[in-house]
Design an enzyme around this catalytic site. Sequence first.
Site, PDB file in Angstrom:
ATOM      1  N   CYS A  55     -60.654 -74.353 -59.996  1.00 35.89           N
ATOM      2  CA  CYS A  55     -61.277 -73.467 -61.056  1.00 35.89           C
ATOM      3  C   CYS A  55     -60.386 -72.158 -60.956  1.00 35.89           C
ATOM      4  O   CYS A  55     -60.027 -71.508 -60.154  1.00 35.89           O
ATOM      5  CB  CYS A  55     -62.346 -73.059 -60.587  1.00 35.89           C
ATOM      6  SG  CYS A  55     -63.085 -71.664 -61.378  1.00 35.89           S
ATOM      7  N   CYS A  58     -61.991 -68.994 -60.410  1.00 39.35           N
ATOM      8  CA  CYS A  58     -62.128 -68.719 -59.014  1.00 39.35           C
ATOM      9  C   CYS A  58     -60.859 -68.293 -58.535  1.00 39.35           C
ATOM     10  O   CYS A  58     -60.977 -67.061 -57.654  1.00 39.35           O
ATOM     11  CB  CYS A  58     -62.728 -70.120 -58.357  1.00 39.35           C
ATOM     12  SG  CYS A  58     -63.949 -70.880 -59.104  1.00 39.35           S
ATOM     13  N   CYS A 186     -93.463 -37.102 -75.854  1.00 34.40           N
ATOM     14  CA  CYS A 186     -93.400 -37.989 -77.317  1.00 34.40           C
ATOM     15  C   CYS A 186     -94.071 -39.456 -77.138  1.00 34.40           C
ATOM     16  O   CYS A 186     -93.963 -40.086 -76.340  1.00 34.40           O
ATOM     17  CB  CYS A 186     -91.643 -38.482 -77.070  1.00 34.40           C
ATOM     18  SG  CYS A 186     -91.304 -39.618 -78.589  1.00 34.40           S
ATOM     19  N   CYS A 189     -92.157 -42.588 -77.414  1.00 34.33           N
ATOM     20  CA  CYS A 189     -91.343 -42.764 -76.041  1.00 34.33           C
ATOM     21  C   CYS A 189     -92.508 -43.659 -75.182  1.00 34.33           C
ATOM     22  O   CYS A 189     -92.024 -44.484 -74.301  1.00 34.33           O
ATOM     23  CB  CYS A 189     -90.884 -41.301 -75.492  1.00 34.33           C
ATOM     24  SG  CYS A 189     -89.720 -40.452 -76.476  1.00 34.33           S
TER      25      CYS A 189
END
Length: 433
Positions: A55, A58, A186, A189
């Site tokens: 791979c 890899c 808020c 929020c």
Amino acid sequence: MRQLASILLLAFVVGSVSAFYSPSDGVVELTPSNFDREVLKDDAIWVVEFYAPWCGHCQSLVPEYKKLAKALKGVVKVGSVNADADSTLSGQFGVRGFPTIKIFGANKKSPTDYNGQRTAKAIAEAALAEVKKKVQGVLGGGGGSSSGGSGSSSGDDVIELTEDNFDKLVLNSDDIWLVEFFAPWCGHCKNLAPEWAKAAKELKGKVKLGALDATAHQSKAAEYNVRGYPTIKFFPAGSKRASDAQEYDGGRTASDIVSWASDKHVANVPAPELIEIINESTFETACEGKPLCVVSVLPHILDCDAKCRNKFLDTLRTLGEKFKQKQWGWAWAEGGQQLALEESLEVGGFGYPAMAVVNFKKMKFSVLKGSFSKDGINEFLRDISYGRGHTAPVRGAKKPAIVSVDPWDGKDGQLPTEEDIDLSDIDLDKDEL
């Protein structure tokens, strides 16, 4: 003599495979015989890489992984599993591609998949987050990742940001960030808080979500021109500056946030690896679990030399980069090597190169009828991505058998050597039928 040469070559290959990491690198070699003892029954937190020697990604990870092991020595243990040598562990932990990195934290039976940047720093941060989580679990505390009055936190999923840690955690990291600037009083929020926490949990390992109390850290809010609450800023992957921050323009439900952030994450993922099909394992790595798999069959090396073949491979890699957001698998084989695959996808019979795009979940495929060129393939894949084009069922409605062959060595092909015939034993004066 040829047999001896083959044995020596095999010994060399096996030696090369086992040379990914040495004991001096600090990376523990894990196998089915020692995995339970070393990892599952150990109190330590482990970072484990499942890899295959062939791979490319890899191989690219090796220096960063060695650096990781050195940095985490004495804090987190680092190991590796050669999944190509024995697929037992990769099957046990659902490994579908290479490299796969899993973090075995407090709950060893349920490791965390690491999907962030493949750098020592980024992996170390994820591992240390598991250490912090384990310590907090032992102490029975919730930890310091609360986002204050916004209520946006859920354990370690939403990270509390302040004027002191903002630059270090956000700007100096390679990760993608979404940061909420909020005010405790808020209402919007407060409504966002549970959605933000849920999104953070779903995006864990891909995108980091933070929250900063703009009323307590006004200078940082001013730096990012925050004028209302909540304000959400996006910070791209890699090294960044404050000027790189972008406005978040998605919805405020968890699904909206996850969808928006996932698109940003996918855009940042590396191009897919173009894998040569040389055995069943490589075929599964390329195509297993992918929405679609782009399979190319290239001419025999004697019909298309190394320069010719590399030109085709470069074209495929370029298109893999272009369509990487689709997260398709990309694979290729030499014409005539995987006959069952060619027959099941109805390619190769009209010549090489050829291409088919396969949906192995639905067992349907579509064949490239146009030119095997950058423009021709691009048009074909674009139609596929839009759901256009003719499809046909995979012959036999099952995955084709894959035979084991030698990988291409990157060189031109060599004609077979003809044996000299000793004419002394042949009586040329006789006419025999």
